[in-house]
Enzyme design. Sequence first.
Site, PDB file in Angstrom:
ATOM      1  N   LYS A 157       0.838  -1.206   0.000  1.00  0.00           N
ATOM      2  CA  LYS A 157       0.000   0.000   0.000  1.00  0.00           C
ATOM      3  C   LYS A 157       0.867   1.248   0.000  1.00  0.00           C
ATOM      4  O   LYS A 157       0.653   2.179  -0.797  1.00  0.00           O
ATOM      5  CB  LYS A 157      -0.923  -0.011   1.220  1.00  0.00           C
ATOM      6  N   ARG A 173      -3.472   3.140   8.452  1.00  0.00           N
ATOM      7  CA  ARG A 173      -3.834   1.888   7.770  1.00  0.00           C
ATOM      8  C   ARG A 173      -2.621   0.963   7.639  1.00  0.00           C
ATOM      9  O   ARG A 173      -1.490   1.418   7.520  1.00  0.00           O
ATOM     10  CB  ARG A 173      -4.407   2.191   6.381  1.00  0.00           C
ATOM     11  N   GLY A 213      -8.296  -6.938   4.006  1.00  0.00           N
ATOM     12  CA  GLY A 213      -9.187  -7.058   5.155  1.00  0.00           C
ATOM     13  C   GLY A 213      -8.634  -7.819   6.337  1.00  0.00           C
ATOM     14  O   GLY A 213      -9.325  -7.999   7.341  1.00  0.00           O
ATOM     15  N   MET A 236      -5.921  -7.063   8.274  1.00  0.00           N
ATOM     16  CA  MET A 236      -5.371  -6.252   9.366  1.00  0.00           C
ATOM     17  C   MET A 236      -6.251  -5.017   9.582  1.00  0.00           C
ATOM     18  O   MET A 236      -7.272  -4.845   8.927  1.00  0.00           O
ATOM     19  CB  MET A 236      -3.914  -5.895   9.060  1.00  0.00           C
ATOM     20  N   ARG A 278      -3.603  -1.745  -6.054  1.00  0.00           N
ATOM     21  CA  ARG A 278      -2.792  -2.965  -5.916  1.00  0.00           C
ATOM     22  C   ARG A 278      -3.192  -3.905  -7.050  1.00  0.00           C
ATOM     23  O   ARG A 278      -4.275  -3.769  -7.632  1.00  0.00           O
ATOM     24  CB  ARG A 278      -3.027  -3.635  -4.566  1.00  0.00           C
ATOM     25  N   HIS A 317      -3.948 -42.993   0.699  1.00  0.00           N
ATOM     26  CA  HIS A 317      -4.560 -43.745  -0.397  1.00  0.00           C
ATOM     27  C   HIS A 317      -5.692 -42.948  -1.042  1.00  0.00           C
ATOM     28  O   HIS A 317      -5.764 -42.822  -2.269  1.00  0.00           O
ATOM     29  CB  HIS A 317      -5.082 -45.097   0.128  1.00  0.00           C
ATOM     30  N   ARG A 349       0.985 -48.122 -12.296  1.00  0.00           N
ATOM     31  CA  ARG A 349       1.069 -49.028 -11.149  1.00  0.00           C
ATOM     32  C   ARG A 349       0.319 -50.321 -11.475  1.00  0.00           C
ATOM     33  O   ARG A 349      -0.909 -50.333 -11.450  1.00  0.00           O
ATOM     34  CB  ARG A 349       0.471 -48.365  -9.910  1.00  0.00           C
ATOM     35  N   GLU A 369      13.919 -44.434  -4.320  1.00  0.00           N
ATOM     36  CA  GLU A 369      12.972 -44.094  -3.257  1.00  0.00           C
ATOM     37  C   GLU A 369      13.501 -44.458  -1.868  1.00  0.00           C
ATOM     38  O   GLU A 369      12.752 -44.414  -0.889  1.00  0.00           O
ATOM     39  CB  GLU A 369      11.616 -44.769  -3.512  1.00  0.00           C
ATOM     40  N   SER A 392      13.772 -43.056 -11.884  1.00  0.00           N
ATOM     41  CA  SER A 392      12.622 -42.199 -11.592  1.00  0.00           C
ATOM     42  C   SER A 392      12.529 -42.041 -10.079  1.00  0.00           C
ATOM     43  O   SER A 392      12.484 -43.037  -9.352  1.00  0.00           O
ATOM     44  CB  SER A 392      11.330 -42.811 -12.134  1.00  0.00           C
ATOM     45  N   THR A 421       9.373 -39.931  -4.878  1.00  0.00           N
ATOM     46  CA  THR A 421       9.597 -39.014  -3.748  1.00  0.00           C
ATOM     47  C   THR A 421       8.636 -39.210  -2.586  1.00  0.00           C
ATOM     48  O   THR A 421       8.909 -38.737  -1.490  1.00  0.00           O
ATOM     49  CB  THR A 421       9.534 -37.544  -4.232  1.00  0.00           C
ATOM     50  N   ASN A 422       7.526 -39.914  -2.802  1.00  0.00           N
ATOM     51  CA  ASN A 422       6.646 -40.203  -1.654  1.00  0.00           C
ATOM     52  C   ASN A 422       7.385 -41.088  -0.647  1.00  0.00           C
ATOM     53  O   ASN A 422       7.499 -40.764   0.539  1.00  0.00           O
ATOM     54  CB  ASN A 422       5.363 -40.909  -2.118  1.00  0.00           C
ATOM     55  N   ASP A 423       7.901 -42.229  -1.142  1.00  0.00           N
ATOM     56  CA  ASP A 423       8.630 -43.133  -0.247  1.00  0.00           C
ATOM     57  C   ASP A 423       9.984 -42.556   0.153  1.00  0.00           C
ATOM     58  O   ASP A 423      10.465 -42.786   1.272  1.00  0.00           O
ATOM     59  CB  ASP A 423       8.820 -44.499  -0.912  1.00  0.00           C
ATOM     60  N   CYS A 451       8.285 -39.438 -10.322  1.00  0.00           N
ATOM     61  CA  CYS A 451       6.911 -39.928 -10.479  1.00  0.00           C
ATOM     62  C   CYS A 451       6.135 -39.909  -9.167  1.00  0.00           C
ATOM     63  O   CYS A 451       5.035 -40.435  -9.091  1.00  0.00           O
ATOM     64  CB  CYS A 451       6.906 -41.334 -11.066  1.00  0.00           C
ATOM     65  N   TYR A 457      12.071 -35.348 -17.116  1.00  0.00           N
ATOM     66  CA  TYR A 457      10.623 -35.173 -17.096  1.00  0.00           C
ATOM     67  C   TYR A 457      10.094 -35.227 -15.661  1.00  0.00           C
ATOM     68  O   TYR A 457      10.779 -35.706 -14.748  1.00  0.00           O
ATOM     69  CB  TYR A 457       9.917 -36.251 -17.934  1.00  0.00           C
TER      70      TYR A 457
END
Length: 864
Positions: free
Chosen positions: A8, A76, A85, A87, A320, A435, A541, A733, A752, A755-757, A820, A840
Amino acid sequence: MKNLLGGKGSNLCEMTKLGLPVPKGFVISTQACINFFDSNDFPEGLEQELNDSLMQLEKQTKKQFSGENPLLVSVRSGARTSMPGMMDTVLNLGLNEKTIKSMIEKTKNERFVLDSYRRFIQMFSNVVLNLEHDKFEEILEKEKQNTETTKDCDLTAESLKKIIKEYKNLVEQETKNTFPEEPKQQLILAVKAVFNSWNNKRAITYRKLNKIPDSWGTGVVIQEMVFGNLGETSGTGVCFTRNPSNGIKKLYGEFLLNAQGEDVVAGIRTPRIIAELNEVMPEVFEEFKSVCEKLEKHYKDMQDTEFTIEDKKLFLLQTRNGKRTGQAAVRIAVELVEEKLISKQEALLRINPLDLNQLLHKRIDPKQKLNEIALGLNASPGAASGRMFFDANTAEKESEKGNVILVRHETSPEDIHGMIASKGILTCRGGNTSHAAVVARGMGKPCVVGCEEIKIDYSTKTLKVEGTELNQGDFISIDGTTGKVFLGEIKLIEPEPYKFFSTILEWSDEIKTLGVRTNADTPKDAKKAVELGAKGIGLCRTEHMFFDAKRLPIVQKMILSSSFDERKKHLDELEKMQRKDFEEIFEAMDGFPVTIRLIDPPLHEFLPSKEKLLREINRLKRKRDLNNSDVLEEIAVKKALLIKIKELHEVNPMLGFRGCRIGIVYPEIIEMQTRAIAEAALNLKNKGLSPKPEIMIPLVGIAKELELSRKKVEKVLSDLIPENNIPIGTMIELPRAALTADEIAEHADFFSFGTNDLTQTTFGFSRDDVEGKFFNKYFEEKIFSVSPFVSVDISGVGKLMEIAVGHAKKAKENIKLGICGEHGGDPASIEFCHSLGLSYVSCSPFRVPIARLAAAQAKIKEKK
């Protein structure tokens, strides 16, 4: 200078430099706010600087703070990024019993001055003295009733005097002190209150939602007051230079005559649309239109402005970059390029990739009244409405009669048929990689998980939340984009084809260098992903195909087999089914690579739970007829199954007998899958198509594991395809796999990152447990700013990925590298993958457009 002056403050300075009509004022920096929190008081020297700046403002305006020609100011907030809105603000500061007399004498308008004083006491008491707003509203409403007045602006001077007196009495009663009269004291208290509003509950929630750092602080803007409540030739309003809902280039806003700024947003009076300003003050409207055009050309973006008209003179109080929907963001970005205000690269950077979700899924019609009853994690975007059911079988059956929502504690692979039949999924446990979340995203279905406020009782088929009890079959609605749950059936808006969307994605493809594939297990998902721009499958899978109701019994018989020959018999049955699956997927992805992961989960996942099986055996025993051989045989089968379940039981199955370990112990399983892949590819080649399978061996942590597994796979391939050219690779993994990637690369054509595991094993987290148990506390304590299951943990998991990439390329320069895990659809993770030089990313079908845009943004940022 937004970082120092706040958005602002910096924009007001900018508009002043442009020669636009801005009330005079000054800015207290965000650094002063940070120092204020560090010392719990005004930083040294700030009060003196405040006095010096006030003196300059007095000279510029030729008014005096607490003088005969009173200077009134607004105080302000203004953070470096827009937080509309969130603050606090104080208007009309400087009024007291002395200055109101001078103001009345000067303006000859007693009612206007008293109205301003009434507003100031009410706002100051709420913001600075922390008194309840409603208590002041009660006094105001009571006087309106007594005088049979409906609008605040119709109250007479006499009524306002009464209200002011009662306001002051209320302040004294609540605080045991009189209302502050000294303007400089008022100002210091107001500045401190605005600083403190940075840490109010709504501001903290907004920052958490929008990933704004708590450490930024807010600037404070102090400006000479201009008055929209002087009469019918004055007013106030808010206006966007383009429509923030759809992006159409047309002024979009509202105004009120004889009002101050808070009246427009408070809903006390019904505002008028901005076009009507042309009817009441045409000259002011033309000037305002011209200002809006000038602002757009200067900022090169759609603007959200606030303005006040004081006796037909226009003043700008703020501008803004306007908040907008995904639909509006895409259109505005394209049209600004067509207007030659920005480049294609700038246009792409203007769009939040995640906002593209709004263009791909049904969303809630914002025009209706909603009854929100709970909030969970926004696991998969889109909205759904339907009758709720607590088990997959009933959900599937009832879906024939209408839309259903599957509601579970958590889902498992056995629920897949119910998930397919449902319009949306709601669980009270689990996180964004549970899951339910992963499967729903793959299907493109709305999903809310980890909604711990709801309590499900399967035995009574009821759901309870904050005193409300719902029965199975009642209507509920979910918004997977926000994580909100609503009572009842609601109206949804269908997604529509959008030419601007296609344009943005075409521009993205021109710029990006990172490939985008999809995670897909069915032909339907594969076709949808191709429609959305995927150039292959990065993760198919195979085990998901085993959960089909017709196949699961065969899989279970294979697991129960006590000999190789018996197991081989059931595998032969499954092979025909798998071959057909692969043919359909290869056909849908004709010409594109399809990476097929061989069996990964623990075998026990294909078996019913021990508890469920015991209940079924006991039920059969109660009904047992000693002469009924079928019942006896069924009991015997289930008892054998129970013995096998006990044999396969593991304390920690996710780190147990799964992945490549299954193929090493039972090579016939992965040999069957390899044959199905090869034969499917040969069949399609004979039809003139161009299948491009890739075989991925999961959960490798030791180079020898991959070496042995690869030999088994290659033996099958060489028997079927003498000129075998099917690439064989693995998932990275496990931390050990990342650290020894050079050794593993000797036996791999590609890597590949799973990254989850990799995240689970790096942190020692169980993803299905931690998000619901203690992540909220971790966010609260700032241990995490974002879940490592949502965005790659660059300093830990990312380091392992970086090591693996370096080692792999050193061992095999042209090795193909991808990702993946669920992170493949997260914009921040995609930028990191681009920086690593991956080939990729792969994500769920409906995240493909997000990944395409994010990949382009990563390339643009790299150049900068």
